[in-house]
Structure formats: C-alpha cells, structure tokens
Design a protein around this motif. Structure first.
Motif: not given
Length: 427
Positions: A310-323
């Motif tokens: 599911a895509v978060p319903t709130v605005t602008d959520v970090s779902v993953e960080i790739r370094n």
C-alpha cells in the motif's frame, strides 16, 4: 775588616781588623747603633785592582779604560769623531738588536746607553759631575770591588780575577765574534747567490716552482671539470662556461646566450601574473605543473519487485533508502560531484485511486486513475540532479531516499527501479 754579630734583642759586638782603614763606633743597641766609617783612599790604590779583558784596553797608571778594536781585516767597528764606538750601518736597525742588562740603561729609540747604579742602600757608585761613573775614594781591596760587579747581557765577567770581556751571542746567524787579537769583530757580509736563495723555497698547492731556474708559476688542477687554464698571454684564464641544452631550454649558458625556458606568448586576455599556473620540481628533478584534471563516473542501480504494498496515505513518507558509496581518490584536490538520480515506481491504481512518489522529499510524480477499472503497472521515470563537494581523499555514502504518499482508494506499488550516477570532477 769589621766582624759583627748579634741576637735580635741583644747588643751586638763588632771587631775591626787593625790597619783596615775602617772605623766602627757605637754599641749596636737601638739607641746607639753601629756606625761604620771608611777612611779615604786614593786612585793609585784602586787602579791596580782592574785589568783589561777582551774588547777593552786599560792603563793602570792613568786609570783610563777604553774599548779595544780588533785589527783583523774586515772589522767594521771603529771610533767615531766623538770618541764613541761606531759601526757603519743603519742606526735604527742596530738599536733594535740591543737591550739593557744589569747595570745598564738603554733607550732603543735614541740608542743612548748609560750605566745604571743600583738603588740598594749602601751603594757608593754614582755619576760624577762630568757624567762619568764615580766611586768616592775608600780603602777597599780588589776582592771587595770585584764582588760588587756581575755580568749582564753581552758581558762575561770573572769575579775572581776581575776580568770583564764582551760576550757575543751563541744564537744561530750571529756574525759578531772575538777577533784573533781579542777585539770585537764583525766580518764583512758575503754576497748571497741566487742558487742559495732558490733552495730556500718550495712549491705549495696551486704553485709550480723550479728550484733550478727560480721560475714560479700558477698550477691549475688536473681534476676533471676544471676550467681554469693558462691563457695565450700567460695569465690565468677561465673561459665563459657553456652547456648543451635539450627540449624546453634555449641558450648555451654563456654570458651572451643565457639559459632560458622555451615559452610562447600568453594567448589570453586576462593577466598572466594573476591567472598563470605554477611549475614545481619533483624529487627526481623533473618539472611538474598542477595535478592533471580528472573526470570519472560511477553508477549503481537496483530494479526490485515487491508484493503489492500500500502506498502511504499521508504526504511524503520515506519507504526505502538505497546507499551509494563513493570516494574522492585525489589526495590533492577536492572533488566536485554531480549526482543524477532516476526513479521509476510501478503503481496499481484501482478506480479513482491516486498515489505520489519522489526523491528525498521532492514530490515528483502524482498519478490518479479516473477510469472505472483498475490500472496496473502505471509508472513514469523521473530524474533529479544535485551536487556535493568531497575533500581530498574523503569518502561519502550518498543516500537515495525514495518517498511515497497521498495513496487513496487502495493504491499499491509492486516495483521500484533506481539508477544513481555520480560524475566526479577533480580540476
């Protein structure tokens, strides 16, 4: 003769030989000390006590003592018109050769030699009214007089016989001697030959010397690389040095053609003084400029599938960080890094559903299904560019921060594709 003796605190006894010419009065006490008086004697009594030795003549009748010159040929001593001894030479030179001894006062500036009577108590020797030595007449024996004399510099004296003689120095090179007739003798100097003088010299560093001919010359070293030579006119000569040059240099190093770097005119409108680069010398003696500019690129990419999420319903959520780790490999200069980040997300959007995604807080894409059926694998690839600066030799882990939000009506994502590029400039 008077013979006296006493202890420190007693009165002294003194006896006088009969006929001695000496009279002693007093008791020898502090209040009445002895007083010794000598009867007067005449010259005839004293004159027999003196005799002439080498270099002197003496008349016992008249009492006249005079210097006696040697008649040996070549003797340079003579009597001057004023009656004094005279050697025909430069006075200033001779005066420095003399010095005063016991009984003599000598002035090396004027050359004046005078007798010097002792200042000891009881001395009866003095200067007479005519400037001569004067001893008041007294009845003394020759033995008594002889003991009063001693030899000084230039004199031999026998206190037993009373004979006074001149004493030449035994130092090497002294030509003053006693002549065959007993007089003082200085031989006529012999002429010195060139051969004698030449043997006294020898050559040292930088000199050639021929003891046979007496020729003295400069001697240049024969060591390799020496440019000192003898010129055509016989003088010392150092030629104007020159060198062979190779690439990048002009001239031969002489005064008329000095060495110079081969350059061209500054072709830019700006000032070379302000904007020109520098040259450096490395440990091997090579000329170096600034480090060479370098440009390189690095990249990392990930394409990953997910179960429907599911895509978060709130605005602008970090779902993953790739370094993305990178390093500035230049240890001299900072690196200017341009990052290019690409993001593509596959969305599943039911009817009237919507979703947003972006990079690092930037809302870059918002998709909405306005139809009546579900849309699958809805996506668009977006790109973001930005820069970083890395210190010399520094490392950096740059995050690719994937943001999503504003999911409605059951919107989900099933794939995230990222490409992260770094363009690294060392200038």
């Amino acid at each position: 003769m008077a013979r006296c003796g006493c202890a420190a605190t007693d009165a002294c006894n003194c006896a006088v030989s009969a006929g001695s010419g000496v009279t002693v009065s007093g008791s020898g006490t502090p209040g009445n000390p002895y007083v010794v008086a000598v009867d007067t004697i005449d010259c005839d009594q004293v004159r027999p006590c003196i005799s002439a030795g080498q270099g002197a003549s003496y008349n016992q009748v008249s009492g006249i003592v005079a210097a006696r010159l040697s008649p040996v040929a070549g003797n340079q001593i003579e009597f001057a018109p004023d009656g004094g001894l005279y050697v025909d030479t430069d006075c200033a030179t001779v005066r420095g050769c003399l010095s005063e001894g016991n009984g003599i006062d000598y002035d090396p500036v004027t050359g004046t030699i005078a007798a010097r009577p002792s200042t000891d108590a009881g001395n009866s020797l003095a200067f007479g009214g005519d400037g001569g030595l004067f001893v008041p007449t007294a009845a003394v024996s020759c033995a008594t007089v002889r003991a009063c004399l001693s030899e000084g510099d230039g004199i031999d004296y026998d206190p037993v016989t009373g004979v006074i003689a001149a004493r030449p120095s035994t130092d090497a090179g002294n030509t003053l001697a006693i002549g065959g007739d007993g007089g003082l003798f200085v031989p006529t100097p012999a002429a010195v030959s060139c051969a004698t003088v030449r043997s006294c010299l020898s050559e040292g560093d930088g000199i050639d010397y021929d003891p046979v001919t007496g020729v003295i010359s400069a001697r240049p070293s024969t060591d390799a690389g020496n440019t000192l030579a003898i010129g055509g006119d016989g003088g010392l000569f150092v030629p104007d040095p020159t060198v062979d040059v190779a690439c990048g240099l002009n001239g031969d190093g002489s005064s008329g053609s000095p060495l110079a770097v081969d350059v061209v005119a500054w072709p830019f409108p700006c000032s070379v003084d302000t904007n020109g680069g520098d040259l450096y010398c490395d440990t091997n003696g090579r000329l170096r400029t600034f480090p060479r500019p370098t440009v390189r690129a690095e990249q990392t990419s990930t394409d990953q599938n997910y179960p429907a999420t599911a895509v978060p319903t709130v605005t602008d959520v970090s779902v993953e960080i790739r370094n993305f780790p990178i390093t500035n490999t230049d240890t001299c200069r900072s690196a200017f890094v341009i990052f290019e980040a690409e993001l593509d997300v596959d969305l599943t959007l039911p009817a009237n559903a919507a979703a947003m995604y972006g990079i690092g807080g930037d809302d870059m894409v918002r998709m909405q299904n306005r139809g009546a059926t579900t849309q699958s694998a809805v996506h668009v690839q977006v790109t973001k560019a930005y820069n970083r600066v890395l210190a010399p030799g520094a490392a950096l882990v740059e995050p690719f921060d994937i943001h999503m939000g504003q999911g409605t009506a059951g919107a989900t994502y099933t794939r995230i594709q990222t490409i992260h590029r770094a363009f690294i400039f060392n200038l």
